[in-house]
Design an enzyme around this catalytic site. Structure first.
Site, PDB file in Angstrom:
ATOM      1  N   ASP A   1      -6.633   1.183   0.617  1.00 42.01           N
ATOM      2  CA  ASP A   1      -5.953   2.343   0.040  1.00 42.01           C
ATOM      3  C   ASP A   1      -6.623   2.797  -1.254  1.00 42.01           C
ATOM      4  OD1 ASP A   1      -5.068  -0.132  -1.012  1.00 42.01           O
ATOM      5  OD2 ASP A   1      -3.286   0.793  -1.860  1.00 42.01           O
TER       6      ASP A   1
ATOM      7  N   GLU B   1      -2.299  -1.769  -0.957  1.00 40.50           N
ATOM      8  CA  GLU B   1      -2.307  -2.826  -1.970  1.00 40.50           C
ATOM      9  C   GLU B   1      -1.822  -2.308  -3.316  1.00 40.50           C
ATOM     10  OE1 GLU B   1      -3.234  -5.284  -5.198  1.00 40.50           O
ATOM     11  OE2 GLU B   1      -4.313  -3.400  -4.907  1.00 40.50           O
TER      12      GLU B   1
END
Length: 397
Positions: A83, A141
């Site tokens: 991400d 995350e």
């Protein structure tokens, strides 16, 4: 075989960089990584592996790739996150973000790129392996509650013995690998505090009850937790990241809202800080006659590296004679938090670091609009994890 494997990775270095640059140009925020997940899963489509997507449930884009040697042995998981962050990029790179206000400002593009190519090469050499390797491509995350918890609840660690993860670090020297056993990255809690007073006119403060005064007292008081309540040898940080007191210059607001971030390197410290913040907020109600509405959330735990596994991984990398690595060093603990910590609460794990400080330009920290890395760190990460994997699975030649 191992030398041929390293040679194969060296021959694919440009491929790693190409993948990293594509991902860098097409970042997606946590819990929104649909296209990134599709790009990753498409990479494995014609390969001799089992692929499972949407691990984690609805709205979670976790990917599990199983490399099965067909021989008995342990099962090792390798994890990388994919991400990006809500940051407007200001690097001037040729492959700068095409998604306005979204940027890979933490290195997750590099993590994904190295692991994709490493996994591809492990698949090509799997007849020389034993046991199983689970490739975990993890979303989200960066944003609480993080993606790791959802993947774990959905069974991604079923049958796994241990997990290894890597992070490239822009302010650690390139061509070096860093490790540490025990508590290595801080835990994180977050809180919101709404302080409700009584609004009024600035000319008549006696007819109002100013919540900004109470909030200002809170900001100063919580700093004494670290300076006066915490053991000086323990690490703790309290940061007030948002103070929403904006209004008209001559109007006393009815309420203000604060948001804060708490870090600590052990659970006892985190509990102490939580207790003290609650105590101070309750005290404001008595001292200032306001009402305090506190939301306090436990977030990422302290990241604990299993000492035995960490030593094994560090020694495997150190003795691998990887030509691109100048040294393997024990690092000091790192202040940022990391949701890899959730895997480490389930199984013995280790999380190590690859130096990625750019050699030819200024270094910027993670989460900075000008963040960038030395792309040679991708090959080093791939070879380091390969060395650890071969040693773990007992591959000797």
């Amino acid at each position: 075989m191992i030398n041929r494997f390293y040679e194969a990775l060296s021959n694919k270095e440009n491929k790693m960089i190409e993948i990293r640059r594509y991902l860098h140009a097409h970042p997606e925020l946590s819990f929104e990584e649909e296209k990134t997940a599709q790009y990753i899963s498409d990479f494995y489509k014609d390969k001799d592996v089992e692929i499972k997507t949407h691990i984690g449930g609805k709205g979670i884009y976790g990917i599990k790739v199983t490399i099965d040697s067909g021989k008995p042995g342990k099962t090792l998981a390798l994890r990388a996150d994919f991400d990006a962050l809500p940051i407007k990029e200001d690097t001037g790179l040729a492959f700068t973000s095409k998604n306005e206000g979204v940027m890979h400002a933490c290195g997750h593009d590099a993590h994904t790129a190295y692991l994709m190519v490493l996994a591809e090469t492990l698949i090509e050499f799997k007849d020389h392996l034993q046991g199983k390797i689970i490739i975990i491509h993890q979303p989200a995350e960066e944003k609480p509650p993080g993606g790791a918890q959802a993947l774990i609840k959905d069974g991604i660690l079923d049958g796994v013995d241990n997990v290894i993860g890597v992070h490239v670090i822009s302010n650690l020297e390139s061509n070096r690998v860093y490790y540490r056993e025990g508590n290595v990255q801080s835990g994180r809690n977050i809180f919101k505090l709404k302080i409700i007073g009584q609004g009024g006119h600035g000319s008549s403060p006696h007819l109002a009850n100013d919540p900004i005064v109470a909030a200002s007292s809170f900001v100063m008081s919580v700093q004494t937790i670290v300076s006066r309540k915490l053991n000086p040898f323990d690490m703790g940080v309290i940061s007030i990241g948002s103070f929403d007191g904006k209004g008209q210059f001559n109007i006393i607001k009815n309420e203000v809202e604060l948001e804060g971030d708490v870090r600590g390197m052990n659970e006892e410290t985190m509990q102490l800080i939580e207790d003290e913040i609650k105590r101070i907020s309750h005290g404001l109600e008595t001292m200032y006659g306001v009402k305090c509405d506190l939301e306090y959330h436990r977030d990422y735990p302290v990241l604990y590296n299993d000492p035995t596994l960490t030593k094994q991984v560090a020694n495997a990398i150190r003795t691998s004679n990887i030509k691109e690595i100048n040294s393997v060093e024990r690092t000091e603990p790192l202040p940022p938090s990391e949701d890899f910590a959730y895997y480490a609460k389930e199984l013995p794990c280790t999380f190590f670091y690859v130096g990625a400080s750019p050699k030819d330009k200024q270094t910027y920290p993670h989460h900075h609009p000008k963040f960038d890395i030395d792309e040679s760190s991708l090959l080093i990460a791939a070879k380091s994890v390969a060395a650890a994997t071969f040693d773990y699975l007992g591959v000797k030649s």
